[in-house]
Design an enzyme around this catalytic site. Structure first.
Site: not given
Ligand code: DGL
Length: 215
Positions: A70, A176
């Site tokens: 994340c 993301c």
């Molecule tokens: N998948 C996560 C990232 O890489 C977070 C996405 C979210 O929950 O907004 O930032």
């Protein structure tokens, strides 16, 4: 060896799949926090209080390394987490440096959540590695929910990709992990104009190094 992977939602699953392909012998425990998604709109305090208990539970489950799949968590609170979580944490962050090295038009686009774009770490990456490079930051703020809920707005993806290509970006950074699920779609729209990069491969290389140190 048992490792943990953590994300707010299915972004982490894309990372799990990539790790499994490369390191099939690993026992991977994947945990997410769908209930509180999107992490991309959370404050650093919220990110810390939400992610810390999940990471602690991964340690309790016997995970010897945890991949924070994340960008929003990694770019905002990785240092705080490293102080309280007792196993090595591997972070994922937007590939600003490789993008700045790759671009021939001196223009890159970073697709990431508002939390990642607002982080000190992201600002540092731009100042340190992309000085003089034009960095476009298109509004992808609803993408992680859109992808999590399988409500893909293909027109929005097409418009945004075309726009950054028209503005001269020849490298598009997926900052993301949720966006990894639409990487192919973006690549097809950008074909011949921009390449798409995301950090699964370097993260797996880092994971291999950490596992070697532990063995
Ligand atoms: N998948 C996560 C990232 O890489 C977070 C996405 C979210 O929950 O907004 O930032």
């Amino acid at each position: 060896m048992k490792i943990g992977v953590f994300d707010s939602g299915i972004g982490g699953l894309s990372v799990v799949n990539a790790i499994k392909k490369e390191l099939p012998e690993l026992d991977i425990v994947f945990k997410n926090d769908k209930e509180h998604l999107p992490y991309g709109s959370k404050t650093t305090d919220q990110l810390l209080s939400l992610s810390r208990p999940v990471l602690e539970s991964l340690v309790d489950d016997g995970c010897e390394v945890i991949v924070i799949a994340c960008n929003s968590v990694s770019t905002n609170i990785i240092d705080d987490l490293r102080e309280v979580i007792d196993v090595p944490l591997i972070a994922m962050e937007p590939m600003v440096k490789p993008a700045a090295e790759l671009t021939k038009t001196n223009t890159i686009a970073v697709c990431a959540t508002p939390a990642t774009l607002a982080s000190n770490r992201y600002r540092f990456l731009k100042e340190e590695y992309a000085k003089g490079v034009k960095v476009l930051e298109p509004n992808c703020s609803n993408w992680s929910s859109m992808i999590e809920n399988n409500e893909i707005d293909h027109d929005n993806i097409k418009d945004l990709t075309n726009k950054v290509c028209e503005e001269g970006a020849d490298v598009i950074v997926l900052g993301c992990t949720h966006y990894h699920w639409i990487e192919e779609e973006i690549a097809q729209i950008a074909q011949g104009r921009a390449v798409i990069i995301q950090p699964e491969k370097p993260v797996i290389e880092q994971l291999k190094r950490v596992l070697e140190q532990l063995s």
